[in-house]
Design an enzyme around this catalytic site. Structure first.
Site, PDB file in Angstrom:
ATOM      1  N   LYS A 207       0.842  -1.212   0.000  1.00  0.00           N
ATOM      2  CA  LYS A 207       0.000   0.000   0.000  1.00  0.00           C
ATOM      3  C   LYS A 207       0.869   1.252   0.000  1.00  0.00           C
ATOM      4  CE  LYS A 207      -3.240   0.332   3.328  1.00  0.00           C
ATOM      5  NZ  LYS A 207      -3.286   1.547   4.154  1.00  0.00           N
ATOM      6  N   SER A 208       1.883   1.292   0.830  1.00  0.00           N
ATOM      7  CA  SER A 208       2.737   2.487   0.922  1.00  0.00           C
ATOM      8  C   SER A 208       3.397   2.772  -0.430  1.00  0.00           C
ATOM      9  CB  SER A 208       3.831   2.266   1.966  1.00  0.00           C
ATOM     10  OG  SER A 208       3.265   2.156   3.244  1.00  0.00           O
TER      11      SER A 208
ATOM     12  N   ARG B 185       2.804   5.964  -3.240  1.00  0.00           N
ATOM     13  CA  ARG B 185       3.961   6.774  -3.647  1.00  0.00           C
ATOM     14  C   ARG B 185       4.196   6.699  -5.145  1.00  0.00           C
ATOM     15  NH1 ARG B 185       4.185   5.552   1.580  1.00  0.00           N
ATOM     16  NH2 ARG B 185       5.513   6.698   3.044  1.00  0.00           N
TER      17      ARG B 185
ATOM     18  N   GLN C 138       4.652   9.371   7.213  1.00  0.00           N
ATOM     19  CA  GLN C 138       3.721  10.290   6.546  1.00  0.00           C
ATOM     20  C   GLN C 138       4.187  11.735   6.720  1.00  0.00           C
ATOM     21  OE1 GLN C 138      -0.169   9.281   8.027  1.00  0.00           O
ATOM     22  NE2 GLN C 138      -0.129   7.261   7.070  1.00  0.00           N
TER      23      GLN C 138
ATOM     24  N   ASP D 152       1.855  -1.136  11.880  1.00  0.00           N
ATOM     25  CA  ASP D 152       0.520  -1.600  11.465  1.00  0.00           C
ATOM     26  C   ASP D 152       0.255  -3.057  11.849  1.00  0.00           C
ATOM     27  OD1 ASP D 152      -0.052   0.866  10.375  1.00  0.00           O
ATOM     28  OD2 ASP D 152       0.758   0.337   8.411  1.00  0.00           O
TER      29      ASP D 152
HETATM   30  C1  S3P Z   1       2.490   4.790   6.226  1.00  0.00           C
HETATM   31  C2  S3P Z   1       3.016   5.208   7.420  1.00  0.00           C
HETATM   32  C3  S3P Z   1       2.509   4.781   8.738  1.00  0.00           C
HETATM   33  C4  S3P Z   1       1.564   3.588   8.626  1.00  0.00           C
HETATM   34  C5  S3P Z   1       0.606   3.725   7.480  1.00  0.00           C
HETATM   35  C6  S3P Z   1       1.367   3.843   6.168  1.00  0.00           C
HETATM   36  C7  S3P Z   1       3.084   5.266   4.972  1.00  0.00           C
HETATM   37  O1  S3P Z   1       1.821   5.853   9.336  1.00  0.00           O
HETATM   38  O2  S3P Z   1       0.835   3.407   9.819  1.00  0.00           O
HETATM   39  O3  S3P Z   1      -0.262   2.621   7.395  1.00  0.00           O
HETATM   40  O4  S3P Z   1       2.838   4.683   3.908  1.00  0.00           O
HETATM   41  O5  S3P Z   1       3.820   6.264   5.025  1.00  0.00           O
HETATM   42  P1  S3P Z   1       2.596   6.989  10.185  1.00  0.00           P
HETATM   43  O6  S3P Z   1       3.468   7.742   9.288  1.00  0.00           O
HETATM   44  O7  S3P Z   1       1.510   7.866  10.755  1.00  0.00           O
HETATM   45  O8  S3P Z   1       3.321   6.236  11.257  1.00  0.00           O
END
Ligand code: S3P
Length: 445
Positions: A28-29, A33, A177, A328
């Site tokens: 997902k991340s 991006r 994030q 997560d």
């Molecule tokens: C993510 C960062 C994490 C994570 C989220 C995905 C990302 O959050 O919990 O599911 O893709 O950058 P935080 O940056 O708030 O820790």
């Protein structure tokens, strides 16, 4: 329940040994991006293995509302023609990020570096999540919030900076994030933008920025931190991105296979970036049989094949500094801990309170309603593992995909079935979760 539909409850029952070889959906991340950097690059970006879950599809829509040409060319394959750094156009309508904090916060960073105005919105869960942590650094760079609901929450309208300023920013919490929002805004700023984190968070943005042609360096800072420096105003070139399978999604079948007696499953292409693999380290410390083979990599992101066999688990202590690399995964780790023998103590979980739900409370409630003893002490969670879970509870999912999947995994090995009140939000990150798990032998009804 999603914005429109009815809740869809489901029950998970004790299942016989799970088996099979699967590829869980794309990370997902990395999917978010790839779409965002593709939208900011010049030329075409071709993405394969994109996660086609609701969260990422909302980011795709947002990028096209901001002026990029985003097209689905096949199953999981997408083409993005970007507008160039600083080139977003004011969207005609509010950008709706649904349930996704990542899509919303990263897009805020990207918009903050463009001389445009955009309104950001999301579902009831996202409207409840804190945005000030993103807006504070973006304001230092010159962006302005012109309207917002109470307390720095969505919906809000952001005015990007005409001439963004480069900053040096120390993040107040370990958050990829926040780091990513600053770096994305910093793309449009002259000079260098620096983010310092005391605890390293996932580095997909840095790795992908380099892959798209930006000059970005990352060096160690203190015992566990990083200092990331980006040279502003690069020309990002469209790139090819192969999205590996999401270890955070893989976590569910992996824990299921560990707790359902006799199970033996294989997961292919699982991303093994060390800033994402805290769960696997922890499970191995608990005695899990997880073997890696076929290690390889693409665009800086390593991956491997995992073979997971049912294992006798024991309770462990999970140190606070491991939290960013498994942030997560605590929900499903708590399920594994309940089936382990002995106490598992998970420390430093304050960030769990501001996820898709208050995951600290929701995880404890999920376990308690199924007969597991659990305690929250400050920011720590302590689970008393007895080697079995009575089950029989109805779990409230609070619009949170990972609670729904964790509870269903728990039900596959508990003495009596576990029911979840709503499975609809699973579609945000793992749309095929139910059929994929059924295909390996999971009993859901
Ligand atoms: C993510 C960062 C994490 C994570 C989220 C995905 C990302 O959050 O919990 O599911 O893709 O950058 P935080 O940056 O708030 O820790």
């Amino acid at each position: 329940m999603t914005q429109s539909g009815q809740p869809t409850p489901l029950e998970a029952r004790a299942s016989s040994a799970l088996s099979g070889c699967v590829r869980v959906p794309g990370d997902k991340s990395i999917s978010h991006r790839a779409l965002i950097l593709g939208a900011l690059a010049v030329g075409e970006t071709q993405i394969s293995g994109l996660l086609e879950g609701e969260d990422v599809l909302n980011t795709a829509k947002a990028m096209s509302s901001l002026g990029a040409k985003v097209e689905r060319t096949g199953e999981g394959t997408w083409s993005v023609h970007g507008v160039g750094v600083g080139g977003f156009a004011t969207p005609e309508a509010p950008l709706d990020f649904g349930n996704s904090g990542t899509g919303c916060r990263l897009a805020m960073g990207a918009v903050a570096g463009c001389p445009i105005e955009a309104t950001f919105d999301g579902d009831a869960s996202l409207r409840g999540r804190p945005m000030r942590r993103i807006l504070d650094p973006l304001a230092l760079m010159g962006a302005r919030v012109s309207t917002q609901a109470d307390g720095g929450r969505l919906p809000m309208t952001l005015q990007g900076a005409r001439d963004p300023l480069p900053i040096v920013y120390r993040t107040p919490v370990a958050s990829a994030q926040i780091k990513s929002a600053v770096l994305l805004a910093g793309l449009s700023a002259p000079g260098t933008t620096t983010v310092i984190e005391n605890e390293a968070s996932r580095d997909h943005t840095e790795l992908m920025l380099a892959h798209f042609g930006a000059q970005v360096t990352s060096v160690k800072e203190g015992a566990h931190g990083r200092k990331i420096t980006l040279t502003g105003q690069p020309e990002l070139h469209g790139a090819t991105v192969v999205v590996p399978a999401d270890p955070s999604s893989g976590a569910f079948p992996i824990v299921a296979a560990l707790i359902v007696e006799g199970s033996d499953i294989v997961l292919t292409d699982v991303m093994t970036n060390p800033l994402r693999t805290g769960l696997f380290t922890t499970l191995r410390e608990m005695g899990a049989s997880i073997d890696e083979s076929d290690r390889r990599g693409d665009a800086g992101e390593p991956m491997a094949q995992f073979r997971v066999r049912a294992s006798k688990l024991k309770g462990v202590e999970v140190p606070a500094e491991r939290a960013p690399s498994m942030i997560d995964e605590y929900l499903v780790l708590a399920v594994a801990a309940a089936f382990a023998e002995g106490t598992t103590t998970m420390r430093g979980l304050q960030e769990l309170r501001v996820k898709e739900s208050d995951r600290l409370e929701a995880t404890a409630a999920m376990l308690r309603v199924n007969g597991v003893k659990v305690e929250i002490s400050g920011d720590d969670m302590i689970v008393e593992g007895k080697g079995f879970v009575p089950g029989g509870g109805l779990v409230a999912t609070h619009m949170d995909h990972r609670i729904a999947m964790s509870a269903l995994v728990m039900g596959l090995a508990s003495d009596t079935p576990v029911k979840v009140d709503d499975t609809a939000f699973i579609a945000t990150s793992f749309p095929d979760f139910i059929p994929m798990m059924r295909g390996m032998g999971a009993e859901f009804a």
